[in-house]
Each structure stands twice: as structure tokens, then as C-alpha cells.
Scaffold this motif. Structure first.
Motif, PDB file in Angstrom:
ATOM      1  N   PRO A  64      -4.957   3.992  -3.781  1.00 33.13           N
ATOM      2  CA  PRO A  64      -5.490   4.911  -2.591  1.00 33.13           C
ATOM      3  C   PRO A  64      -6.122   4.492  -1.572  1.00 33.13           C
ATOM      4  O   PRO A  64      -6.099   4.789  -0.519  1.00 33.13           O
ATOM      5  CB  PRO A  64      -6.163   5.702  -3.631  1.00 33.13           C
ATOM      6  N   GLN A  65      -7.029   3.415  -1.882  1.00 32.95           N
ATOM      7  CA  GLN A  65      -8.009   2.785  -0.826  1.00 32.95           C
ATOM      8  C   GLN A  65      -7.121   2.084   0.012  1.00 32.95           C
ATOM      9  O   GLN A  65      -7.526   1.861   1.248  1.00 32.95           O
ATOM     10  CB  GLN A  65      -9.185   2.127  -1.395  1.00 32.95           C
ATOM     11  N   LEU A  66      -6.094   1.175  -0.584  1.00 31.64           N
ATOM     12  CA  LEU A  66      -5.280   0.418   0.152  1.00 31.64           C
ATOM     13  C   LEU A  66      -4.271   1.297   1.163  1.00 31.64           C
ATOM     14  O   LEU A  66      -4.408   0.731   2.284  1.00 31.64           O
ATOM     15  CB  LEU A  66      -4.397  -0.231  -0.390  1.00 31.64           C
ATOM     16  N   ILE A  67      -4.144   2.267   0.954  1.00 36.12           N
ATOM     17  CA  ILE A  67      -3.103   3.101   1.747  1.00 36.12           C
ATOM     18  C   ILE A  67      -4.066   3.730   2.632  1.00 36.12           C
ATOM     19  O   ILE A  67      -3.720   3.904   3.974  1.00 36.12           O
ATOM     20  CB  ILE A  67      -2.477   3.986   1.080  1.00 36.12           C
ATOM     21  N   GLN A  68      -5.374   4.194   2.284  1.00 36.63           N
ATOM     22  CA  GLN A  68      -6.200   4.761   3.096  1.00 36.63           C
ATOM     23  C   GLN A  68      -6.629   3.854   4.284  1.00 36.63           C
ATOM     24  O   GLN A  68      -6.687   4.135   5.514  1.00 36.63           O
ATOM     25  CB  GLN A  68      -7.590   5.167   2.398  1.00 36.63           C
ATOM     26  N   SER A  69      -6.981   2.799   4.133  1.00 37.72           N
ATOM     27  CA  SER A  69      -7.116   1.591   5.168  1.00 37.72           C
ATOM     28  C   SER A  69      -6.140   1.375   5.909  1.00 37.72           C
ATOM     29  O   SER A  69      -6.079   1.338   7.322  1.00 37.72           O
ATOM     30  CB  SER A  69      -7.608   0.329   4.437  1.00 37.72           C
ATOM     31  N   ALA A  70      -4.971   1.573   5.451  1.00 40.05           N
ATOM     32  CA  ALA A  70      -3.715   1.434   6.353  1.00 40.05           C
ATOM     33  C   ALA A  70      -3.308   2.334   7.273  1.00 40.05           C
ATOM     34  O   ALA A  70      -2.970   2.153   8.562  1.00 40.05           O
ATOM     35  CB  ALA A  70      -2.285   1.144   5.402  1.00 40.05           C
ATOM     36  N   GLN A  71      -3.799   3.668   6.876  1.00 41.28           N
ATOM     37  CA  GLN A  71      -3.800   4.794   7.650  1.00 41.28           C
ATOM     38  C   GLN A  71      -4.627   4.763   8.609  1.00 41.28           C
ATOM     39  O   GLN A  71      -4.283   5.187   9.789  1.00 41.28           O
ATOM     40  CB  GLN A  71      -3.701   6.041   6.677  1.00 41.28           C
ATOM     41  N   THR A  72      -6.019   4.269   8.322  1.00 40.04           N
ATOM     42  CA  THR A  72      -6.999   4.054   9.314  1.00 40.04           C
ATOM     43  C   THR A  72      -6.422   3.095  10.323  1.00 40.04           C
ATOM     44  O   THR A  72      -7.047   3.286  11.675  1.00 40.04           O
ATOM     45  CB  THR A  72      -8.222   3.577   8.513  1.00 40.04           C
ATOM     46  N   VAL A  73      -5.835   2.291  10.022  1.00 41.74           N
ATOM     47  CA  VAL A  73      -5.445   1.327  11.033  1.00 41.74           C
ATOM     48  C   VAL A  73      -4.352   1.821  11.958  1.00 41.74           C
ATOM     49  O   VAL A  73      -4.196   1.463  13.324  1.00 41.74           O
ATOM     50  CB  VAL A  73      -4.684  -0.188  10.217  1.00 41.74           C
ATOM     51  N   GLN A  74      -3.405   2.692  11.388  1.00 41.65           N
ATOM     52  CA  GLN A  74      -2.512   3.193  12.108  1.00 41.65           C
ATOM     53  C   GLN A  74      -3.363   4.032  13.356  1.00 41.65           C
ATOM     54  O   GLN A  74      -2.747   4.242  14.567  1.00 41.65           O
ATOM     55  CB  GLN A  74      -1.736   4.191  11.426  1.00 41.65           C
ATOM     56  N   LYS A  75      -4.227   4.726  13.015  1.00 49.40           N
ATOM     57  CA  LYS A  75      -5.108   5.643  13.919  1.00 49.40           C
ATOM     58  C   LYS A  75      -5.536   4.561  15.030  1.00 49.40           C
ATOM     59  O   LYS A  75      -5.557   4.973  16.269  1.00 49.40           O
ATOM     60  CB  LYS A  75      -6.219   6.255  13.451  1.00 49.40           C
ATOM     61  N   ALA A  76      -5.940   3.399  14.783  1.00 44.61           N
ATOM     62  CA  ALA A  76      -6.420   2.347  15.737  1.00 44.61           C
ATOM     63  C   ALA A  76      -5.466   1.730  16.553  1.00 44.61           C
ATOM     64  O   ALA A  76      -5.530   1.809  17.756  1.00 44.61           O
ATOM     65  CB  ALA A  76      -7.364   1.234  14.892  1.00 44.61           C
ATOM     66  N   PHE A  77      -4.382   1.778  16.101  1.00 42.09           N
ATOM     67  CA  PHE A  77      -3.251   1.070  16.609  1.00 42.09           C
ATOM     68  C   PHE A  77      -2.674   2.211  17.693  1.00 42.09           C
ATOM     69  O   PHE A  77      -2.288   1.704  19.000  1.00 42.09           O
ATOM     70  CB  PHE A  77      -1.768   0.960  15.720  1.00 42.09           C
ATOM     71  N   ASP A  78      -2.726   3.590  17.568  1.00 36.17           N
ATOM     72  CA  ASP A  78      -2.553   4.480  18.887  1.00 36.17           C
ATOM     73  C   ASP A  78      -3.335   4.174  19.897  1.00 36.17           C
ATOM     74  O   ASP A  78      -2.772   4.313  20.991  1.00 36.17           O
ATOM     75  CB  ASP A  78      -2.876   5.972  17.952  1.00 36.17           C
ATOM     76  N   VAL A  79      -4.439   3.791  19.713  1.00 33.75           N
ATOM     77  CA  VAL A  79      -5.426   3.598  20.905  1.00 33.75           C
ATOM     78  C   VAL A  79      -5.019   2.240  21.503  1.00 33.75           C
ATOM     79  O   VAL A  79      -5.076   2.056  22.765  1.00 33.75           O
ATOM     80  CB  VAL A  79      -6.871   3.568  20.628  1.00 33.75           C
ATOM     81  N   LEU A  80      -4.774   1.351  20.597  1.00 29.37           N
ATOM     82  CA  LEU A  80      -4.393  -0.156  21.107  1.00 29.37           C
ATOM     83  C   LEU A  80      -2.984  -0.029  22.040  1.00 29.37           C
ATOM     84  O   LEU A  80      -2.850  -0.487  23.069  1.00 29.37           O
ATOM     85  CB  LEU A  80      -4.321  -1.029  20.066  1.00 29.37           C
ATOM     86  N   ARG A  81      -2.295   0.715  21.364  1.00 30.99           N
ATOM     87  CA  ARG A  81      -0.842   0.965  22.146  1.00 30.99           C
ATOM     88  C   ARG A  81      -1.018   1.543  23.648  1.00 30.99           C
ATOM     89  O   ARG A  81      -0.343   1.036  24.342  1.00 30.99           O
ATOM     90  CB  ARG A  81       0.090   1.605  21.408  1.00 30.99           C
TER      91      ARG A  81
END
Length: 798
Positions: free
Chosen positions: A648-665
Motif C-alpha cells: 500500500p505504501q509503495l503504490i501510494q508513493s507511486a500515485q503521489t509521483v503521478q500527481k507530481a508528473f502532471d505538473v512537470l508535463r
């Protein structure tokens, strides 16, 4: 026979001795030619004689119960087949009854319920209500067709299993046996350990609990022994026939019938009462087991009576002082109250994350402010907290509906705070506590108001413990709060409170709770008063202080007390905390906001966009990816591999990265640059296999490392895999298989990929695979989990 009489009959049968269940069903059918990928439930209608024959062979082998062919008979798994759950249940029961009539032997009939194939939010797409509806429909069908008990099996997610059990309880009263599938490390795919299984399932009142599928019987024995020590309930074990192996080019298992039977005798000697087989076992295995255990006496396992609480992945033993963090509470906190009104989960969750980082081992959760839907908000806050912290929760409310909402959404064994000595309050709250298997804090006050003496407090405490017992709540799950009053207003009450704590602890032997900071209201320099009072209370026998862990002086007092009271052996925890020059602080930027790497590590998806925007103020987008995101994901992966974090923590971190990637894109697009992918990876669940939860998790993590992932889905023929590799010029292919019978499809796909005149690496994963077996079928790499898959991608593609 009524559900009540069935439950009594089931318990009576368990009391007679070893209870033998059947073995594998799906793999037996596949050995007989069941086409890869076909739902075996359909055979209940298309080939009922074939299904009845398998049942009859197991009955003749000596089973006390047979399991209906309904493992894949949930609404999601029947979608598109034209078959409904109730229709599938009736057909399955008709097959079982035909077998019983043919053999003329009396056996019980279990209604088999497997995982629904989807994950709960936030990791998956299903809400708790949607998942509950899936299991409600199956349990209702089981009751209607006359099953003797429900068998939840091969479960890996404790939250899903709890949802299924509660849904079944809501619509029928059949006995429930619950079985989970664990990995070699003693945890399920979702990180649930043996302690968590024992605490939650015993609290939910199942008839028996244990393990199936998982690993081979030799690896499963230590886990079964641990479970036997933690529960008073009967334990069930149905292992696979060992681990995967090759036999003349076909997928098989490495433990034969006689060896399997010998292993199962060891389980019985350890104290296991229900035995059977899972993947790879056949009627021959069950017959051999029946013969082998005929004269084996059921062992008596030593019991571990230590009171415990748990989250989904962490158990907290109440064998020393444990800190309950008090900060998730709107009382006297205008900013927190406003966050509850605004639905600002980011702010609320941050309070929990910070408290855990500072040393809280349990979090109090109070959302009681006027003008909100308290039950709905309680459920929302519990869900949000569980996504990012792994400590048990204390549901703090006087609203019974809010208490139940919190407990229903809480995956682990929680505390309810609070009841008091009023009979009306006890009668209202204790049934809810019992239903969900929680612990409860009892306040020593009643209809007469606040007691003034130690004796009055102790008398109320005795009454609360006794009334809890009336509702079936054991004394170890009752915690007593002797009430901290304000010393500036009632100075004499401090002594009465501490004397009551001492007597409750000595005479009743229960855990004790105090809200420490209440003592100093109205005084200056409150930390000094609170710290001194905490020391006095700990000496008197306080075991669960409710306090602010962010105050270092308070936490230092607790750590020191644990050493001096011999609760911290050799001062190991104390030394670990203070060995460095200073405790590790949270990584923060100017202004106090968490930096992007810390946001990712903690899985704070709600803060990811702002943190990414701040990171862009000092470095370009690609540099943010390479210097912050990838190294942080690597660190999270290392924590996962080391058992410091779980899926669960691994996936939560990955989903957090996805939110950051939206800004970077967006920043890249604005600058006119194009995001650069590190490489293309093709993922597929092989032909005949319809399980893809693991593959989907791998996809999420790989995408957030910056790879372009082509996900072909499940039940994918090798030709489609080859086509995708050529089209996208992929250099890495990931193949997944959950069932032994579909491993030949994986081997065929690997051989076809190796035949291409190209530099292509293949990694494989799935529950039935081992590293040795992966090499044997020609794979270049074995990805045992998502973190390992990311490491392989980095090695192959850079």
C-alpha cells in the motif's frame, strides 16, 4: 436446517477431531482439459456430471466437507458470461448434491468465495460499498441454496476480506471460515502479517481462520504455528502441492501425495484442526492425507496472550507504554476544525503523518465539529489516514453512527474511545465494539457525573469491564480512563486519578488510558506540568497516554521510562533513537512546507502538485525527475524490499509521483519541450490467465519511473505480444501468470520472443513462479514484485 443450527452443527463437528476438506478444483479441471482462461463456474451448467464426478472423488477420498465450484462465481468474474450469481450457486449446489447422493455419504458443503479481482480505493477502483455489494450477493446466494458454511479463501487483502465477512453477516448467519494466502516472508501480497490476520479475524467472529494456496506445506508450517499461538479459534491450512516445477515440459508441483500427507500430519501435531489441499492437490492427495492423520493426535499450541492492536500491516503489542497521538481532534484547534468543514484531507492527513514520524504508535481520530456529517467525514478521514500511515487507529466519538462508520472503514483492530459507566451508553456502543472486534476505552464516570474519589472511579471501572464481558468483549480489550482533571481547578483530583490508575492496573489488570494534557489547562508553561504529570502517571501504571508526540520533552520521558521500567530491552530503542547527533527531522523547504522527496516518500498525493511546483522554481523538469523523483522512488523500493514499507505504501508513493508528473508535463509543454521516455516496456498477463492485479501495480510503478508502458491486458496470446514488441521497438517485456496451468503459455511466449532477431529481455512474475523456475522456462529476469520489476527495468533500459 436453520443458520443457527448449521453453526452449532459445524462447531460440534470441529470439536470431534480433525476436519478434512477437499483439494484443488480448478487445477483438476484444467488437467482434464478445461480451456485456458475459461471460468470453471460455467461447467456447473454445461457439464454438471463432470463437476459432480470431481466432488464424488473427493468424498470417496475421505472428506468431511466438499467445496462448491463457486470460487469464480462473483458478479465481476461472471460479467459477460450471461450467468448470474444466484444461477451459478444453484447449479453448483445441484452438482454437489448429485455427488453426495451417488456416494451416499454425509458431508458438509462449503460455499467457496474467492477474491473479487479488484482492489479497494485508493489503490483500486472499488468503493467499500461496491465491494460489499459483490460479497453480499454471493453470501445471500449461499444461504438460499443451503450451503453449510462460507469459505472465504485465497484472500490477500485484509480490507477486502473484512468487507466480505461483514457483508455476509449483514445478510445471513452461516458459519464463516476465512483463509488468506501468504508469501514466503509470512505476509500476504498486500503486506498483512500473521498477527494482523489473527487480530482482525478473531474480532470479526469467524468460526476458523488460516491459510491456503500460498507456498509449499514446509514453508507454511511456521506461519501456522504462529497463528495457533495468537488465536483461540480453530485453524485451517490448505497448502499447495509444493512449489512449481517441470515434469516432461509441463507445469506441475514438486510435492507428491505421500510427502504432502506427511507434511499435513505435522500441521495436525502442531494443533491445526482443519486440513485440506490447494493448487496441485487431487483426490489422491486427500486420500493419502486422510490415511496419514488417522492416528495423529491434535497438538495443543502455546498461547501468546499479549494484548495487541493493528493496522492493515502493523501490529502493536501492548507489552509496554504506547503513545496515542492526540492531534487529530478539533477541540481547541480552529484550523483543524475548518479543515474538517472544508474537507481538507491533506491538512488532516499531514497531522497524522507528523505524529507517527515523532513516535505515535496509535492515532486518535476525532472529527466532531458542528455542521458536518460526522459519520461520512469519519469514514473519509479513516480512509485517508490508512493510505499513508500504518499505525492502529482510535475512533473517538460519542455518535454511534460515526463510531460504526469509522470501524467499518478501519482495516485493522482499532480502539473505540469512548464509553462510560452509564448503562444507556454501554448498551448503545458495546454491541458495535463487539461486532467489529475492536477494543474500547471506558471512562470512569456515570449517571452521577464525575467521581471525586479513587474508590468511585475503580467501582465504575469494574462495572464497565463486567458489562463488556456480558457483550462478549474480553477483558484484554477493555481499557480504563480514570480521567485527568485540571490541576489548577481541582488540585486534589490529581492524586485521586493516579491512585485509581494504580488500583485499576493492579486489581483489574487492564490497560489504562489518560489524556495527559488535560491536567495543565489554564496554566503557563504547560509542557512542564504535562511532562511531570506524565512521569507520575507512568509510575502509577499508565500504559496508553494520549498526548502530543510532537513535543520532544514528552516523548523523551516515555522513551526514558521504557528503559528504566525494563520495557526496552538493553535500551535498544532508546539507543537507536538518540545514537545520532540529533533525531532525523522531516525534510522541509523554507516556509515549512515538505519538499517533494519527502512528499513522495510519505505518499502525500494531495501535496504533490504544490511540492513539484516549488521544485520547478530551482531546477528544470527533467532535473526534478532525475534528481528527486527517481532517487526517492528507489529509496521507497529499498524500504519495500527490506520490509520497512509494504505494497500500500509503495503504490501510494507511486500515485503521489503521478500527481507530481502532471505538473512537470505541463511545465515541459509550456517550455516547448517533449517528455523523454527512458524506454518502452510491454506488459501482459499470458494466454489463459485472467488475473492482472499484480501486473497493474507493476505498470503504475514503471510509469512513474518514466518508462513508456504498453499494457496488453490479460489473457494475451503470444502473437499479440510479438506484434506489440515489433510495433513499439520494445527492449523489455514483462509477463505475468498466477496459475500453474498457464505457465506453459508463458514458456511459449518466451520462446517466441527469443526467436526474434532482436535484443529483447524478458522478466516474469506471478504467484506460481520462483527464480529457479523463471530461469528454467527461459526468462532473463524474475521480478518477484513491483519494486524488483523497477530495478530490472533500470538495469535493462537505464
Amino acid at each position: 436446517m436453520t443458520a443457527k443450527s448449521k453453526r452449532e452443527a459445524f462447531r460440534a463437528r470441529l470439536a470431534q477431531g480433525v476436519f478434512v476438506l477437499d483439494g484443488a478444483f480448478g487445477t483438476v479441471l484444467q488437467q482434464q482439459g478445461l480451456p485456458l482462461g475459461q471460468n470453471p463456474t460455467l461447467l456447473n451448467i454445461s457439464e454438471p456430471a463432470r463437476i459432480a464426478d470431481v466432488h464424488a472423488r473427493y468424498i470417496q477420498a475421505g472428506c468431511d466437507a466438499i467445496t462448491l465450484n463457486t470460487f469464480s462465481a462473483s458478479a465481476p468474474k461472471l460479467a459477460g458470461t450471461g450467468l448470474g450469481v444466484a444461477q451459478a450457486a444453484r447449479a453448483a449446489m445441484d452438482c454437489a448434491r448429485a455427488a453426495i447422493a451417488r456416494t451416499q455419504k454425509e458431508v458438509l458443503v462449503a460455499y467457496d468465495i474467492g477474491p473479487c479481482g479488484e482492489l479497494l480505493q485508493p489503490m483500486g477502483t472499488l468503493s467499500l460499498e461496491e465491494m460489499s455489494a459483490i460479497y453480499h450477493e454471493q453470501a445471500q446466494a449461499a444461504a438460499l441454496v443451503g450451503a453449510d458454511f462460507l469459505l472465504f479463501e485465497t484472500m490477500t487483502d485484509l480490507a477486502e476480506l473484512k468487507a466480505g465477512i461483514l457483508a455476509a453477516r449483514d445478510c445471513c448467519d452461516l458459519p464463516i471460515v476465512a483463509s488468506m494466502s501468504v508469501e514466503a516472508d509470512g505476509r500476504t501480497f498486500m503486506g498483512c502479517a500473521v498477527e494482523n490476520i489473527a487480530l482482525v479475524l478473531e474480532g470479526l467472529g469467524v468460526e476458523a481462520m488460516g491459510f491456503n494456496c500460498s507456498v509449499g506445506p514446509d514453508q507454511l508450517l511456521p506461519m501456522a504455528k504462529r497463528l495457533l499461538a495468537l488465536t483461540s479459534l480453530p485453524v485451517i491450512v490448505q497448502p499447495n502441492a509444493g512449489l512449481p516445477c517441470d515434469q516432461d515440459g509441463c507445469a506441475a508441483y514438486d510435492v507428491d501425495a505421500e510427502a504432502f500427507a506427511a507434511h499435513m500430519a505435522d500441521f495436525v501435531r502442531a494443533g491445526v484442526r482443519l486440513v485440506g489441499g490447494c493448487c496441485g492437490t487431487t483426490p489422491d492427495y486427500i486420500a493419502a492425507m486422510r490415511r496419514r492423520i488417522a492416528d495423529v493426535a491434535i497438538g495443543v499450541a502455546p498461547r501468546d496472550e499479549t494484548p495487541m492492536l493493528c493496522s492493515a500491516t502493523r501490529a502493536v503489542r501492548l507489552d509496554q507504554v504506547r503513545v496515542i497521538g492526540e492531534r487529530i481532534n478539533p477541540t481547541g484547534k480552529k484550523r483543524f476544525a475548518q479543515a474538517l468543514r472544508d474537507g481538507d484531507m491533506d491538512y488532516i492527513v499531514a497531522q497524522g503523518v507528523e505524529q507517527v514520524a515523532r513516535g505515535a504508535e496509535i492515532l486518535d481520530v476525532n472529527v466532531g465539529v458542528p455542521g458536518i456529517d460526522e459519520p461520512a467525514v469519519m469514514a473519509q478521514v479513516v480512509d485517508a489516514l490508512q493510505a499513508v500511515v500504518n499505525v492502529p487507529l482510535q475512533i473517538d466519538s460519542t455518535n454511534p453512527v460515526a463510531v460504526e462508520a469509522g470501524l467499518r472503514h478501519c482495516t485493522g483492530k482499532a480502539i473505540v474511545n469512548s464509553v462510560n459507566g452509564e448503562e444507556a451508553v454501554l448498551a448503545r456502543i458495546l454491541p458495535i465494539v463487539k461486532k467489529y472486534g475492536a477494543a474500547v476505552v471506558g471512562l470512569t464516570m456515570d449517571e452521577r457525573g464525575l467521581p471525586q474519589t479513587c474508590a468511585q472511579r475503580v467501582e465504575i471501572a469494574r462495572r464497565i469491564v463486567a458489562r463488556a464481558a456480558d457483550f462478549g468483549i474480553p477483558k484484554r480489550d477493555v481499557y480504563i480512563d480514570c480521567l485527568t482533571l485540571t490541576v489548577s481547578a481541582e488540585p486534589a483530583q490529581v492524586k485521586e486519578t493516579l491512585d485509581a490508575v494504580r488500583q485499576v492496573r493492579a486489581d483489574l489488570g487492564v490497560q489504562t488510558v489518560l489524556g495527559v494534557s488535560n491536567v495543565s489547562f489554564g496554566l503557563p508553561a504547560r509542557v512542564q506540568i504535562n511532562t511531570a504529570f506524565l512521569a507520575m502517571a507512568l509510575e502509577a501504571g499508565l500504559t496508553l497516554p494520549i498526548m502530543n508526540p510532537n513535543i520532544e520533552a514528552m516523548m523523551a520521558m516515555v522513551r526514558a521510562y521504557r528503559v528504566l521500567a525494563a520495557q526496552d530491552a538493553q535500551g535498544a530503542d532508546y539507543i537507536a533513537h538518540y545514537a545520532a547527533a540529533a533525531p532525523q527531522a522531516q525534510v522541509k523547504e523554507a516556509g515549512g512546507a515538505l519538499a517533494l522527496d519527502d512528499v513522495i516518500r510519505r505518499g502525500l498525493a494531495g501535496q504533490a502538485a504544490d511540492a513539484a511546483a516549488r521544485a520547478l522554481e530551482t531546477m528544470p523538469p527533467l532535473e526534478v525527475v532525475e534528481r528527486v523523483i527517481v532517487p526517492t522512488l528507489d529509496a521507497v523500493g529499498r524500504d519495500y524490499e527490506a520490509g520497512r514499507a509494504f505494497l500500500p505504501q509503495l503504490i501510494q508513493s507511486a500515485q503521489t509521483v503521478q500527481k507530481a508528473f502532471d505538473v512537470l508535463r505541463a511545465a515541459m509543454a509550456k517550455a516547448g519541450s517533449v517528455p523523454v521516455h527512458k524506454g518502452v516496456i510491454v506488459l501482459a498477463t499470458v494466454k489463459g490467465d485472467v488475473h492482472d492485479i499484480g501486473k497493474n501495480i507493476v505498470r503504475v510503478l514503471l510509469e512513474n519511473y518514466g518508462y513508456q508502458v504498453v499494457d496488453l491486458g490479460r489473457d494475451v496470446p503470444k502473437e499479440k505480444i510479438i506484434e506489440a514488441v515489433k510495433r513499439y521497438d520494445a527492449r523489455l517485456v514483462g509477463l505475468s501468470a498466477l496459475m500453474t496451468t498457464t505457465v506453459p503459455s508463458m514458456r511459449d511466449a518466451i520462446e517466441s520472443l527469443r526467436a526474434l532477431d532482436a535484443d529483447i529481455a524478458v522478466m516474469v512474475g506471478g504467484a506460481v513462479l520462483t527464480e529457479e523456475y523463471a530461469r528454467r522456462i527461459g526468462a532473463h529476469y524474475y521480478g518477484k514484485d513491483a519494486a524488483q520489476a523497477a530495478a530490472i527495468a533500470k538495469k535493462v533500459l537505464g
